[in-house]
Design an enzyme around this catalytic site. Structure first.
Site, PDB file in Angstrom:
ATOM      1  N   ASN A   1     -45.769  14.136 -29.413  1.00  0.00           N
ATOM      2  CA  ASN A   1     -44.416  14.645 -29.667  1.00  0.00           C
ATOM      3  C   ASN A   1     -44.387  16.171 -29.627  1.00  0.00           C
ATOM      4  O   ASN A   1     -43.455  16.787 -30.123  1.00  0.00           O
ATOM      5  CB  ASN A   1     -43.922  14.187 -31.042  1.00  0.00           C
ATOM      6  CG  ASN A   1     -43.919  12.680 -31.169  1.00  0.00           C
ATOM      7  OD1 ASN A   1     -43.515  11.974 -30.253  1.00  0.00           O
ATOM      8  ND2 ASN A   1     -44.388  12.174 -32.287  1.00  0.00           N
TER       9      ASN A   1
ATOM     10  N   HIS B   1     -35.483   4.950 -37.924  1.00  0.00           N
ATOM     11  CA  HIS B   1     -36.920   5.054 -38.222  1.00  0.00           C
ATOM     12  C   HIS B   1     -37.310   4.364 -39.538  1.00  0.00           C
ATOM     13  O   HIS B   1     -36.518   4.314 -40.481  1.00  0.00           O
ATOM     14  CB  HIS B   1     -37.246   6.548 -38.315  1.00  0.00           C
ATOM     15  CG  HIS B   1     -38.702   6.881 -38.347  1.00  0.00           C
ATOM     16  ND1 HIS B   1     -39.378   7.166 -39.510  1.00  0.00           N
ATOM     17  CD2 HIS B   1     -39.607   6.992 -37.342  1.00  0.00           C
ATOM     18  CE1 HIS B   1     -40.641   7.452 -39.221  1.00  0.00           C
ATOM     19  NE2 HIS B   1     -40.805   7.357 -37.908  1.00  0.00           N
TER      20      HIS B   1
ATOM     21  N   GLU C   1     -30.211   8.536 -36.497  1.00  0.00           N
ATOM     22  CA  GLU C   1     -30.996   9.555 -35.794  1.00  0.00           C
ATOM     23  C   GLU C   1     -30.063  10.172 -34.761  1.00  0.00           C
ATOM     24  O   GLU C   1     -29.057   9.562 -34.387  1.00  0.00           O
ATOM     25  CB  GLU C   1     -32.203   8.909 -35.094  1.00  0.00           C
ATOM     26  CG  GLU C   1     -33.199   8.320 -36.081  1.00  0.00           C
ATOM     27  CD  GLU C   1     -34.406   7.642 -35.401  1.00  0.00           C
ATOM     28  OE1 GLU C   1     -34.783   8.042 -34.286  1.00  0.00           O
ATOM     29  OE2 GLU C   1     -34.955   6.717 -36.003  1.00  0.00           O
TER      30      GLU C   1
ATOM     31  N   SER D   1     -36.116   7.599 -31.376  1.00  0.00           N
ATOM     32  CA  SER D   1     -37.517   7.820 -31.036  1.00  0.00           C
ATOM     33  C   SER D   1     -38.071   6.831 -30.022  1.00  0.00           C
ATOM     34  O   SER D   1     -38.954   7.177 -29.253  1.00  0.00           O
ATOM     35  CB  SER D   1     -38.362   7.785 -32.305  1.00  0.00           C
ATOM     36  OG  SER D   1     -38.164   6.585 -33.001  1.00  0.00           O
TER      37      SER D   1
ATOM     38  N   ASP E   1     -30.913  12.385 -38.742  1.00  0.00           N
ATOM     39  CA  ASP E   1     -32.341  12.667 -38.585  1.00  0.00           C
ATOM     40  C   ASP E   1     -32.542  13.245 -37.187  1.00  0.00           C
ATOM     41  O   ASP E   1     -32.352  12.550 -36.190  1.00  0.00           O
ATOM     42  CB  ASP E   1     -33.117  11.359 -38.784  1.00  0.00           C
ATOM     43  CG  ASP E   1     -34.626  11.526 -38.627  1.00  0.00           C
ATOM     44  OD1 ASP E   1     -35.058  12.463 -37.920  1.00  0.00           O
ATOM     45  OD2 ASP E   1     -35.369  10.701 -39.196  1.00  0.00           O
TER      46      ASP E   1
ATOM     47  N   HIS F   1     -36.445  14.160 -33.297  1.00  0.00           N
ATOM     48  CA  HIS F   1     -36.760  14.289 -31.870  1.00  0.00           C
ATOM     49  C   HIS F   1     -35.802  15.209 -31.128  1.00  0.00           C
ATOM     50  O   HIS F   1     -35.946  15.421 -29.923  1.00  0.00           O
ATOM     51  CB  HIS F   1     -36.782  12.912 -31.201  1.00  0.00           C
ATOM     52  CG  HIS F   1     -37.850  12.030 -31.741  1.00  0.00           C
ATOM     53  ND1 HIS F   1     -39.146  12.054 -31.299  1.00  0.00           N
ATOM     54  CD2 HIS F   1     -37.829  11.124 -32.749  1.00  0.00           C
ATOM     55  CE1 HIS F   1     -39.872  11.200 -31.981  1.00  0.00           C
ATOM     56  NE2 HIS F   1     -39.091  10.622 -32.876  1.00  0.00           N
TER      57      HIS F   1
ATOM     58  N   LYS G   1     -42.841  17.848 -34.597  1.00  0.00           N
ATOM     59  CA  LYS G   1     -42.731  17.348 -33.222  1.00  0.00           C
ATOM     60  C   LYS G   1     -42.560  18.525 -32.260  1.00  0.00           C
ATOM     61  O   LYS G   1     -43.523  19.228 -32.014  1.00  0.00           O
ATOM     62  CB  LYS G   1     -41.643  16.299 -33.161  1.00  0.00           C
ATOM     63  CG  LYS G   1     -42.161  15.062 -33.914  1.00  0.00           C
ATOM     64  CD  LYS G   1     -41.241  13.939 -34.105  1.00  0.00           C
ATOM     65  CE  LYS G   1     -42.027  12.803 -34.770  1.00  0.00           C
ATOM     66  NZ  LYS G   1     -41.216  11.951 -35.590  1.00  0.00           N
TER      67      LYS G   1
END
Ligand SMILES: *Cc1c(COP(=O)(O)O)cnc(C)c1O
Length: 384
Positions: free
Chosen positions: A44, A130, A174, A178, A203, A206, A237
């Site tokens: 990541n 997640h 998110e 992910s 979130d 990423h 990440k």
């Protein structure tokens, strides 16, 4: 057979055993595992910052001055001024009033959600959120209601039917997912939140460093910072280091400092890690070409796979090849590994049943030529 052995046997029979694979060296996107060298498509480290000299120097300098460890919780003597510098910089980066640093994204999600919610409350959570989000909800004792992935119509229905039966409500998603690499319909979700007397938390694990004009994430890209109560993300990440944060109001930060157990009862991040995080935020500011090249290359890779007629997903630096069966995902990633590409099959329970995939994480260090070779190898293997 005892519980432990029967668990492991079952996992093995379903080809779902997980195992550790230590890396002995790495440089750019290349890693050495034992004697075999790979190009890594499973990290990541999206902007290629983990090995950047400025992060390493910043960390070493501060370690020499302040030591290797923080020695205590932030609420005791582990609270250095450098932690506050990072929080101020993070708040600006995320366009919020303040920010609080956490030891990891996992601890942030578990701690924040369980501090905000309690039995009698409800959390509306995207079905693909997640594991750390799910664990936070479970720990809170609030009712978990999942809405279908990125489906704001389903969320609207759930809100209309269920919201009134609970005390406080929280919506969580998110912003870049992910395992699918797709983006949440944030404008629509925010609109629903405003109608339904809920809080909203996102979130950006990423998305941070990759999306947004200044690399602030999808929230920045869509100009929604003001409307989102808690913007969580990580330094581990794209930012190439370690730790996490939540950007929020001053009042919310005070609340978390006083109530969030994963913040209170854990030793603060070492000053060296904090220094690396600060250096990394500076690089995101000064070197936008990293995220531009990354997203351009991701688009090129995705288009190339589509041209081969392959079932490819996502709209970010995360590119899943959706093969379906576990055995197929295992076979494809094994063949690619034999050809020197470090990729892994992602199988249930990490993803829904029958949606096994091979997931490619692209980074700034992958050149077009590297991607071209990968596409060619995928084409030659084509076991599906
Ligand atoms: C990686 C990840 C986390 C956990 O962050 P860590 O810093 O690795 O603990 C949380 N949420 C999402 C969506 C993630 O991908």
């Amino acid at each position: 057979m005892d519980r432990i052995t029967s668990f492991l046997t079952r996992r093995e029979n379903e080809q779902l055993t997980r195992s550790l694979k230590p890396v002995t060296a790495r440089a750019n996107s290349r890693i050495l595992c034992g004697r075999k060298e790979f190009i890594d498509f499973s990290s990541n480290d999206y902007l290629g910052l983990a090995n950047h000299p400025r992060l390493k120097t910043a960390a070493c300098d501060v370690i020499k001055k302040l030591g290797a460890g923080a020695s205590a919780s932030r609420l005791l003597s582990g609270d250095f001024t450098i932690h506050h510098d990072l929080e101020e910089k993070t708040a600006r980066f995320k366009n919020k009033e303040s920010a609080l640093v956490f030891n990891s994204g996992y601890q942030a999600n578990v701690g924040i959600i369980s501090a905000l919610c309690r039995p009698g409350d409800v959390v509306f959570s995207d079905r693909l959120n997640h594991a750390s989000i799910i664990d936070g909800i479970k720990l809170s004792g609030a009712k978990l209601l999942r809405f279908d992935h990125n489906d704001s119509v389903h969320l609207a229905k759930l809100l209309a039917r269920e919201r009134a039966r609970y005390q406080e409500a929280l919506i969580i998603t998110e912003t870049v997912f992910s395992m699918d690499g797709d983006l949440a319909p944030l404008e629509e979700i925010v609109e629903l939140k405003e109608k339904c007397n809920c809080r909203i938390m996102v979130d950006e694990a990423h998305a941070t460093g990759v999306f947004g004009k200044d690399g602030g994430g999808v929230v920045e890209e869509k100009g929604l910072a003001e409307k989102i109560d808690l913007i969580m993300g990580t330094f581990s990440k794209a930012l190439g280091s370690f730790g996490a944060y939540v950007a929020c109001s001053e009042v919310m930060k005070d609340y978390l400092v006083n109530s969030c157990r994963s913040f209170i009862y854990s030793t603060a991040l070492p000053p060296g890690v904090i220094a690396a995080n600060l250096a990394s935020l500076e690089l995101v500011e000064q070197e936008p070409f990293r995220r531009h090249r990354l997203l351009e290359n991701a688009q090129y890779f995705r288009d190339s796979l589509k041209q081969l007629g392959l079932p490819v997903g996502g709209e970010s630096q995360i590119v899943p090849l959706l093969v379906g069966g576990n055995d197929l995902a295992v076979k494809l990633s094994r063949s690619l590994q034999e050809r020197g590409h470090r990729v892994f099959p992602i199988r249930p329970p990490t993803v829904p049943p029958r949606q096994a995939r091979v997931r490619f994480s692209l980074t700034y260090d992958h050149s077009k030529e590297t991607l071209r070779r990968l596409v060619k190898d995928i084409e030659e293997i084509s076991c599906f």
